[in-house]
Design a protein around this motif. Structure first.
Motif, PDB file in Angstrom:
ATOM      1  N   ASP A  37      -7.757   9.938 -10.366  1.00  0.00           N
ATOM      2  CA  ASP A  37      -9.150   9.497 -10.548  1.00  0.00           C
ATOM      3  C   ASP A  37      -9.193   8.127 -11.220  1.00  0.00           C
ATOM      4  OD1 ASP A  37     -10.202  11.751  -9.349  1.00  0.00           O
ATOM      5  OD2 ASP A  37     -10.662  12.771 -11.260  1.00  0.00           O
ATOM      6  N   THR A  38      -8.330   7.921 -12.209  1.00  0.00           N
ATOM      7  CA  THR A  38      -8.283   6.630 -12.906  1.00  0.00           C
ATOM      8  C   THR A  38      -7.871   5.511 -11.950  1.00  0.00           C
ATOM      9  OG1 THR A  38      -7.734   7.726 -14.993  1.00  0.00           O
ATOM     10  CG2 THR A  38      -7.222   5.371 -14.828  1.00  0.00           C
ATOM     11  N   ILE A  39      -6.848   5.777 -11.151  1.00  0.00           N
ATOM     12  CA  ILE A  39      -6.397   4.777 -10.178  1.00  0.00           C
ATOM     13  C   ILE A  39      -7.516   4.486  -9.177  1.00  0.00           C
ATOM     14  CG2 ILE A  39      -4.783   4.349  -8.262  1.00  0.00           C
ATOM     15  CD1 ILE A  39      -3.540   4.029 -11.040  1.00  0.00           C
ATOM     16  N   SER A  40      -8.190   5.522  -8.714  1.00  0.00           N
ATOM     17  CA  SER A  40      -9.294   5.348  -7.765  1.00  0.00           C
ATOM     18  C   SER A  40     -10.400   4.491  -8.371  1.00  0.00           C
ATOM     19  CB  SER A  40      -9.837   6.716  -7.346  1.00  0.00           C
ATOM     20  OG  SER A  40     -10.871   6.566  -6.415  1.00  0.00           O
ATOM     21  N   ARG A  68       4.015   6.094  -5.186  1.00  0.00           N
ATOM     22  CA  ARG A  68       4.064   6.223  -6.646  1.00  0.00           C
ATOM     23  C   ARG A  68       2.951   7.128  -7.157  1.00  0.00           C
ATOM     24  NH1 ARG A  68       4.196   0.394  -8.852  1.00  0.00           N
ATOM     25  NH2 ARG A  68       4.442   1.454 -10.840  1.00  0.00           N
ATOM     26  N   ALA A  69       1.816   7.157  -6.463  1.00  0.00           N
ATOM     27  CA  ALA A  69       0.683   7.961  -6.897  1.00  0.00           C
ATOM     28  C   ALA A  69       0.892   9.451  -6.658  1.00  0.00           C
ATOM     29  CB  ALA A  69      -0.584   7.490  -6.179  1.00  0.00           C
ATOM     30  N   VAL A 119       0.842  -1.193   0.000  1.00  0.00           N
ATOM     31  CA  VAL A 119       0.000   0.000   0.000  1.00  0.00           C
ATOM     32  C   VAL A 119       0.878   1.245   0.000  1.00  0.00           C
ATOM     33  CG1 VAL A 119      -1.705   1.320   1.320  1.00  0.00           C
ATOM     34  CG2 VAL A 119      -1.943  -1.162   1.102  1.00  0.00           C
ATOM     35  N   ARG A 120       1.902   1.224   0.815  1.00  0.00           N
ATOM     36  CA  ARG A 120       2.808   2.373   0.902  1.00  0.00           C
ATOM     37  C   ARG A 120       3.470   2.625  -0.449  1.00  0.00           C
ATOM     38  NH1 ARG A 120       5.250   0.882   5.130  1.00  0.00           N
ATOM     39  NH2 ARG A 120       6.994  -0.170   4.154  1.00  0.00           N
TER      40      ARG A 120
END
Length: 143
Positions: A122-125, A112-113, A106-107
């Motif tokens: 938004d795309t990753i979300s 990276r985000a 997760v870290r």
């Protein structure tokens, strides 16, 4: 990744959440003895390991304000975590995030985000939401 725990509402759940999420630098949980000792030193009052265990497990649920303030100080959260339901919910969310960020995967994704544009975030979300829905359906089918 499992769904986050429901926000802690009882005093015992709130104290347990602190033990689960706030860790020593080596990522081990603090012991009841370590926390009780620090609370005794902070308040100058009686605060036994057994008493802390009773609070954490719900066997006792009426501590003094000073005891709760000492716990808040030890775990570095606002005392409002114990006294104000709205603040408690916000702090519980922050604790969930802290717990998630302890996970190396997760870290790594979060770090990276940081460099992505708002559209990229938004795309990753959206991708995370889609994967979570798919996993929820799969987990429901496997029961």
């Amino acid at each position: 990744m499992p769904a986050p725990d429901p926000e802690p509402t009882s005093l015992a759940a709130k104290i347990d959440k602190l033990f689960q999420v706030v860790r020593k630098p080596n990522r081990e949980q603090y012991s009841h003895d370590e926390v009780a000792k620090a609370c005794r030193e902070a308040t100058g009052e009686s605060f036994s390991t057994t008493y802390l265990w009773q609070l954490r497990t719900g066997r006792r649920d009426n501590p003094t304000k000073r005891h709760l303030e000492a716990l808040a100080q030890f775990f570095q959260v606002s005392p409002a975590y114990f006294f104000d339901d709205e603040q408690s919910a916000k702090i519980a969310e922050e604790l969930e995030l802290l717990g998630a960020l302890r996970d190396a995967g997760v870290r790594n994704v979060a770090l990276r985000a940081v460099t992505l544009s708002p559209a990229g975030l938004d795309t990753i979300s959206d991708m995370i939401d889609a994967i979570a829905r798919r996993e929820a359906i799969r987990d429901g089918d496997s029961r």
